[in-house]
Enzyme design. Structure first.
Site, PDB file in Angstrom:
ATOM      1  N   TYR A  47      -2.553  -3.533  -0.403  1.00 31.68           N
ATOM      2  CA  TYR A  47      -1.418  -4.280   0.147  1.00 31.68           C
ATOM      3  C   TYR A  47      -0.547  -3.352   1.005  1.00 31.68           C
ATOM      4  O   TYR A  47      -0.176  -3.692   2.133  1.00 31.68           O
ATOM      5  CB  TYR A  47      -0.605  -4.866  -1.011  1.00 31.68           C
ATOM      6  N   SER A  72       6.430  -5.491   4.696  1.00 28.15           N
ATOM      7  CA  SER A  72       6.924  -5.422   3.312  1.00 28.15           C
ATOM      8  C   SER A  72       7.627  -4.082   3.108  1.00 28.15           C
ATOM      9  O   SER A  72       7.344  -3.118   3.829  1.00 28.15           O
ATOM     10  CB  SER A  72       5.738  -5.517   2.344  1.00 28.15           C
TER      11      SER A  72
END
Ligand code: NAI
Length: 250
Positions: free
Chosen positions: A154, A141
């Site tokens: 995350y 990401s």
């Protein structure tokens, strides 16, 4: 002289995790269209629908369970005879103020986003070595390189995947196994629906903050994954390929 513009994926065997929706589903559709055979894996039993497509077998399970990774790799071997490509795409997010994370929150997210890719790589690589090479594509990401509040778990999980990817590239390069990571920016998928009310409006509000003026669509990430999985990227390994409409340039 005619130029061959195919990706060279015909007959290749791939595992795609998180295949039931979003980027994973688009990736399966594209790889099938390119002539690959797929083991589509997801915790969501709806992944079974993909078996309607030619050359797709499905596995239901939690990506963070060793048994799921083993079943996916065994399925590739038993159903299609080999394994060339692993796409570690399954993932989820859990936004919380940093001080509110419990151990279960943290470990649970790590299990899906970081332990899952570790387990799948560890089970898949021996088959790739047997085959004489392979390609691993790990979906990381932009949060592995930039920061946003409330996404500590995350960001940590996606940074872990990036670090592992680079080490795999170094450790298995001589065995003709390439490992790359993709860093999507904001993409219109279910990941938002799970925690944001009116997710479409929230997503669209991100659009103007991208140099390209909009958020991404799943197929725009699938295109990058397919390229990295294919022999077209034969000299690309250990890379983080950003696909974010220019978000991280700002
Ligand atoms: P999505 O929610 O549409 O797809 C994720 C898939 O992973 C779902 O089918 C879900 O059932 C599956 N999954 C979740 N936990 C699992 C588990 N424990 N075991 C097996 N499968 C599991 O979301 P999207 O966007 O397609 O996500 C794909 C990847 O892209 C994820 O790794 C996500 O972190 C990453 N990503 C997504 C971005 C976005 O804006 N949509 C941005 C950056 C990265």
């Amino acid at each position: 002289m005619t130029q061959d513009l195919s990706l060279g994926l015909h007959g290749k065997v791939a595992i795609v995790t998180g295949a039931a929706s979003g980027i994973g589903r688009s990736t399966v559709e594209l790889l099938v269209q390119q002539g690959a055979k797929i083991v589509a894996e997801d915790i969501n039993p709806a992944v079974a629908e993909l078996a309607q497509m030619d050359s797709v077998a499905t596995v239901v399970g939690d990506v963070g369970d060793e048994d799921t990774a083993q079943r996916a790799v065994s399925c590739a071997k038993e159903t299609f005879g080999a394994l060339d490509i692993l796409v570690n795409n399954a993932g989820r997010t859990l936004p919380k103020p940093f001080l509110d994370f419990s151990m279960d929150d943290w470990n649970g997210l790590m299990s899906t986003n970081a332990v899952g890719p570790f387990l799948h790589c560890q089970k898949a690589i021996p088959l790739m070595i047997e085959r004489g090479g392979g390609a691993i594509v790990n979906v990381s990401s932009v949060l592995a390189v930039i920061a946003m509040p409330e996404l500590a778990a995350y960001a940590a999980s996606k940074s872990a995947v990036l670090g592992m990817t680079r080490v795999l590239a170094v450790e298995f390069g001589k065995q003709n196994i390439r490992a790359n990571a993709v860093a999507p920016g904001v993409v219109q998928t279910k990941i938002f629906e799970n925690f944001v009310e009116n997710s479409r409006e929230v997503l669209d509000s991100y659009g103007p903050s991208h140099p390209i003026g909009r958020v991404g669509e799943p197929n725009e990430i699938a295109n990058v994954i397919a390229f990295l999985a294919s022999p077209r990227s034969s000299f690309v390994t250990g890379s983080l390929v950003t696909a974010d409409g220019g978000f991280t340039t700002l």
